[in-house]
Write an enzyme that holds these catalytic residues in place. Structure first.
Site, PDB file in Angstrom:
ATOM      1  N   ASP A   1       0.801  -1.227   0.000  1.00  0.00           N
ATOM      2  CA  ASP A   1       0.000   0.000   0.000  1.00  0.00           C
ATOM      3  C   ASP A   1       0.833   1.276   0.000  1.00  0.00           C
ATOM      4  OD1 ASP A   1       1.004  -0.141   2.554  1.00  0.00           O
ATOM      5  OD2 ASP A   1      -0.922   0.087   3.585  1.00  0.00           O
TER       6      ASP A   1
ATOM      7  N   ARG B   1      -4.862   4.094   6.455  1.00  0.00           N
ATOM      8  CA  ARG B   1      -5.187   3.767   5.078  1.00  0.00           C
ATOM      9  C   ARG B   1      -6.119   4.811   4.487  1.00  0.00           C
ATOM     10  NH1 ARG B   1      -4.360  -1.431   3.232  1.00  0.00           N
ATOM     11  NH2 ARG B   1      -5.058  -0.443   1.316  1.00  0.00           N
TER      12      ARG B   1
ATOM     13  N   TYR C   1       1.254  -3.264  11.578  1.00  0.00           N
ATOM     14  CA  TYR C   1       2.314  -4.262  11.500  1.00  0.00           C
ATOM     15  C   TYR C   1       2.726  -4.565  12.937  1.00  0.00           C
ATOM     16  CZ  TYR C   1       2.837  -3.406   6.479  1.00  0.00           C
ATOM     17  OH  TYR C   1       2.614  -3.297   5.124  1.00  0.00           O
TER      18      TYR C   1
ATOM     19  N   PRO D   1       7.847  -5.924   4.652  1.00  0.00           N
ATOM     20  CA  PRO D   1       7.015  -4.854   4.070  1.00  0.00           C
ATOM     21  C   PRO D   1       7.021  -3.539   4.840  1.00  0.00           C
ATOM     22  CG  PRO D   1       5.630  -6.355   5.315  1.00  0.00           C
ATOM     23  CD  PRO D   1       7.042  -6.896   5.416  1.00  0.00           C
TER      24      PRO D   1
END
Length: 587
Positions: free
Chosen positions: A67, A239, A248, A329
């Site tokens: 993302d 987001r 995370y 990530p």
């Protein structure tokens, strides 16, 4: 955006008329991930290049895992024409906060900084689902002259490499000149080439989840790095859409012979771990949109093509993205670096297939991008360890973050001297345009219509080289135009291979322009009035980019937006010698 060059055409100018293409295949792309779609969208613009893209899944991605979109990637999206669409939908990462335990063990905010330093890029750092990025690429492909669509449900089973490449699939054989494996960490193309991923795991389990939740944690809509005293670490990434957030979550150390799947972790385990790290703040999860667990590891292949370094035979098969480099990530680099792999390869394939460059140019893809991937692996290892570290200095990770902020923004890539990257003999003429690094845009005023704009936005993803002529005491535009014409095919527009743009020092209302600044183009012989630029008084480009005002500078930029060379405007012979080794001596 320029259109109507070859006559008036109503409707959406981004929707190009369909063009018949030859039936044989030039390029077969395997995989519709970020790398595959970047390459497909790029090549779809060229009617004389027959491109196919296959995907083993039954349809397009709906829920993307990646993302984070770096500033550098947004610069690339601008070249493709949809950066504004991404920016409109995305969450913009403006600030980052850091949380550490106080003397009592309770987490408290210890730092708050700008996420990207001022002036690093005209583009923002944003967060948007990988699936939406795919949508923009697919839309671009459908509107391109070749009307390229993925062939879903098609999977590679093997390769045969001879004068051409035969890709064996579950739906039959495909014969092609080039194959590019963009098919992920378990790449079938990489396995067919017998190129292993090399590296090791960190024996650490992490979880990731996208959630809709309520909380009294105050920085839930800011990018936040949280390091608790004894419950692990947590990275919060807000987001798009205003409500969803990604976590995370550090879960546990793994034994050397243990895999994360052995733990049988669930979404509830991730939620419980997040609550422990955030305590005493509350977290009420209303919906888990997506979740996964993974092991931290860094792996990279030693080459990105079927030919080894030093082999003089031009490569025919390439790998890109996760097929050749995998990592954690959290630093948000995977999707970004993968797309840059494809952007690097795309213009080189186009130049070779259209006969504008020698096939030996294709060796530069593996040489350039493998070095970038190795840097990424080294960075990711340090970043992951620093984030999970439990030290006495609450500012340690913040310092690490700030030190490497340019890297995470994607702007620190620098290609080594090579056939494509010149020596720094004349770097002093344009100190703000480092040879080997991306062209750093700056505001200018277009002379013809007094339009304030970014000079870098003239670099579109159309395969052309750019020659930016910053005028010193003498304007060399006429001589440069004559030189460039020697590389232009018959009946082609004068900027078909090298697009010359001139930047003068005088204010736009005091500038006069001759015909050399308005080349004639198209079937109707129309003048292109958008080649001459003047400084924006709010940020004079000659000052902000360190251009020598007396001598001026020529800044040669590759089709993928990287500076190839900096030269004095009066030394056209040096420019010719440089271009000849890349493009040949002309048609």
């Amino acid at each position: 955006m320029q259109y109507h060059l070859n006559g008036f055409r109503p409707g959406d100018p981004a929707h190009h008329p369909a063009t018949d293409t030859k039936s044989d295949t030039d390029v077969l792309i395997v995989g519709t991930g970020p790398a595959g779609l970047t390459l497909a969208a790029y090549l779809a613009q060229f009617p004389h290049i027959r491109t196919r893209i296959i995907e083993r899944r039954d349809g397009p991605l709906v829920m993307g895992q990646a993302d984070g979109i770096a500033c550098r990637t947004m610069e690339m999206f601008q070249a493709f024409g949809f950066a504004h669409r991404v920016a409109h939908e995305a969450y913009h990462v403006n600030e980052t906060t850091f949380w550490n335990p106080d003397d009592t063990g309770q987490i408290t905010r210890t730092g708050r900084i700008d996420d990207v330093e001022e002036g690093l890029s005209e583009q923002p750092h944003v967060i948007l689902s990988q699936a939406r990025v795919h949508d923009f690429y697919l839309d671009l492909m459908r509107k391109a002259p070749t009307r390229l669509e993925p062939e879903y449900g098609t999977e590679i089973t093997g390769l045969t490499i001879a004068d051409t490449v035969t890709a064996h699939t579950n739906n039959g054989d495909i014969e092609t000149r080039y194959v590019i494996g963009c098919d992920g960490a378990r790449s079938a193309v990489r396995r067919a080439l017998n190129i292993p991923l090399q590296g090791a795991a960190e024996n650490a389990a992490w979880g990731v989840m996208d959630i809709l939740a309520t909380t009294d944690f105050p920085d839930i809509r800011l990018k936040s790095a949280i390091q608790s005293r004894d419950q692990g670490s947590l990275l919060i990434i807000p987001r798009e859409g205003g409500y969803m957030v990604r976590f995370y979550i550090e879960l546990a150390k793994l034994n050397p012979d243990e895999r994360v799947a052995d733990r049988d972790l669930t979404a509830d385990d991730l939620i419980a771990a997040a609550r422990r790290i955030l305590a005493p703040h509350t977290l009420d999860v209303k919906e888990v949109v997506w979740w996964s667990v993974y092991e931290i590891g860094q792996r990279v292949t030693d080459r990105f093509a079927n030919t080894a370094p030093g082999d003089t035979t031009p490569p025919q098969v390439f790998i890109a993205g996760d097929a050749c480099h995998t990592h954690s990530p959290k630093a948000g680099q995977g999707m970004n670096v993968s797309m840059q792999d494809a952007f690097n390869l795309g213009w080189k394939l186009q130049g070779v297939i259209e006969g504008r460059a020698p096939a030996s140019l294709l060796h530069s893809y593996s040489a350039e991008r493998q070095a970038v991937a190795q840097d990424l692996i080294d960075f990711d290892r340090d970043f992951a360890r620093a984030f999970a570290a439990k030290g006495k200095d609450p500012k340690a990770f913040q310092s690490h973050f700030q030190k490497h902020a340019r890297y995470t923004a994607g702007v620190e890539t620098r290609y080594a001297p090579s056939q494509l990257t010149g020596p720094a003999d004349h770097q002093s003429l344009a100190t703000g345009y480092t040879i080997g690094k991306r062209f750093h845009s700056a505001p200018v005023i277009r002379w013809a219509d007094a339009h304030k704009m970014q000079l870098g936005h003239t670099i579109t993803a159309n395969g052309r080289w750019r020659l930016f002529h910053f005028v010193g005491d003498t304007d060399h535009t006429g001589a440069l135009g004559t030189l460039i014409a020697t590389y232009t095919p018959a009946n082609a527009d004068p900027d078909a291979i090298i697009d010359l743009r001139t930047i003068v020092q005088t204010p736009h209302r005091m500038t006069t322009a001759g015909t050399t600044h308005a080349p004639v183009k198209g079937t109707l012989g129309l003048q292109d009035m958008e080649k001459l630029f003047c400084p924006d008084p709010s940020a004079d480009i000659f000052d902000t980019r360190g251009i020598d005002r007396k001598i001026g500078a020529l800044v040669l930029v590759r089709p993928d937006q990287y500076v190839s060379h900096v030269l004095p405007p009066g030394q056209q012979d040096v420019l010719v010698n440089w271009l000849n080794q890349i493009l040949g001596s002309g048609p």
